[in-house]
Design a protein around this motif. Structure first.
Motif, short mmCIF file in Angstrom:
data_model
loop_
_atom_site.label_atom_id
_atom_site.label_comp_id
_atom_site.label_asym_id
_atom_site.label_seq_id
_atom_site.Cartn_x
_atom_site.Cartn_y
_atom_site.Cartn_z
N ASP A 196 12.18 -6.44 -16.28
CA ASP A 196 12.21 -4.98 -16.15
C ASP A 196 12.64 -4.54 -14.75
N GLY A 197 12.97 -5.50 -13.86
CA GLY A 197 13.46 -5.19 -12.52
C GLY A 197 12.37 -5.00 -11.48
N THR A 198 11.08 -5.21 -11.82
CA THR A 198 10.00 -5.08 -10.85
C THR A 198 9.85 -6.37 -10.05
N LEU A 199 9.38 -6.22 -8.80
CA LEU A 199 9.23 -7.34 -7.87
C LEU A 199 7.75 -7.65 -7.67
N TRP A 200 7.38 -8.93 -7.84
CA TRP A 200 6.00 -9.38 -7.75
C TRP A 200 5.91 -10.53 -6.76
N THR A 201 4.77 -10.63 -6.04
CA THR A 201 4.58 -11.69 -5.06
C THR A 201 3.15 -12.21 -5.13
N TRP A 202 2.93 -13.44 -4.63
CA TRP A 202 1.58 -13.99 -4.55
C TRP A 202 1.57 -15.19 -3.61
N GLY A 203 0.37 -15.55 -3.14
CA GLY A 203 0.19 -16.66 -2.21
C GLY A 203 -0.19 -16.19 -0.82
N ARG A 204 0.32 -16.89 0.18
CA ARG A 204 -0.01 -16.61 1.59
C ARG A 204 0.53 -15.25 2.01
N ASN A 205 -0.32 -14.53 2.76
CA ASN A 205 0.07 -13.18 3.17
C ASN A 205 -0.44 -12.81 4.56
N ASP A 206 -0.80 -13.79 5.38
CA ASP A 206 -1.34 -13.47 6.70
C ASP A 206 -0.31 -12.83 7.62
N THR A 207 0.96 -12.89 7.26
CA THR A 207 2.01 -12.23 8.04
C THR A 207 2.60 -11.03 7.30
N GLY A 208 2.00 -10.67 6.17
CA GLY A 208 2.50 -9.54 5.39
C GLY A 208 3.70 -9.87 4.52
N SER A 209 3.95 -11.14 4.29
CA SER A 209 5.16 -11.56 3.58
C SER A 209 5.18 -11.20 2.10
N LEU A 210 4.05 -10.73 1.56
CA LEU A 210 4.03 -10.35 0.14
C LEU A 210 4.49 -8.92 -0.10
N GLY A 211 4.60 -8.14 0.95
CA GLY A 211 5.11 -6.78 0.81
C GLY A 211 4.18 -5.83 0.07
N ASP A 212 2.87 -6.12 0.14
CA ASP A 212 1.90 -5.26 -0.56
C ASP A 212 1.09 -4.39 0.40
N ASN A 213 1.56 -4.28 1.65
CA ASN A 213 0.93 -3.45 2.68
C ASN A 213 -0.44 -3.97 3.10
N THR A 214 -0.67 -5.29 2.93
CA THR A 214 -1.90 -5.94 3.40
C THR A 214 -1.52 -7.24 4.10
N VAL A 215 -2.51 -7.89 4.68
CA VAL A 215 -2.34 -9.24 5.21
C VAL A 215 -3.41 -10.15 4.58
#
Length: 140
Positions: free
Chosen positions: A80-99
């Motif tokens: 459907d064209g949506t972007l999803w991420t998961w895993g390590r995020n201490d540098t904000g690499s998931l793009g969900d506005n958290t670390v």
């Protein structure tokens, strides 16, 4: 045969390998499976437990179009064209506005349904999103 990989669904389309874990995508079903190291949720199965056999991402479904494996994170685009991420995020690499690390797929805060391609690196991700023309938006 010892050491032979037996696909849980058959028709393996792509396989993505990191240093200690892997994610694979199946062509017929569009599902994502992973196994190996999972200490920060990089398999997307809502746990942080090592897996010695394939498990499907918690989001499940058969609508995964493209996936990219980084060092400890995954980014994937659904049909459907949506972007999803998961895993390590201490540098904000998931793009969900958290670390905060995520052990299950989360949609990026940018939202939208026009994501065309994604790539994950060591501590960042980048994806192509189309308006009227292609634009590259790095998440970190």
């Amino acid at each position: 045969m010892a050491g032979q990989f037996i696909s849980p669904e058959g028709d393996l389309e792509q396989i993505f390998v990191s240093d200690y874990w892997m994610i694979d995508q199946f062509a017929k079903t569009g599902s994502l499976w992973g196994w190996g190291l999972n200490n920060i949720g990089q398999l997307g199965d809502n746990t942080v437990v090592l897996k010695s056999s394939p498990v499907q991402t918690i989001a499940g479904g058969t609508n995964w179009k493209q996936v990219s494996v980084g060092a400890y994170q995954v980014a994937a685009i659904k049909t459907d064209g949506t972007l999803w991420t998961w895993g390590r995020n201490d540098t904000g690499s998931l793009g969900d506005n958290t670390v905060v690390n995520k052990s299950s797929p989360v949609q990026t805060v940018a939202g939208g349904t026009n994501w065309k391609q994604v790539s994950s690196g060591q501590n960042n991700s980048a994806a192509i999103y189309f308006y009227d023309a292609g634009n590259l938006y790095p998440s970190a």
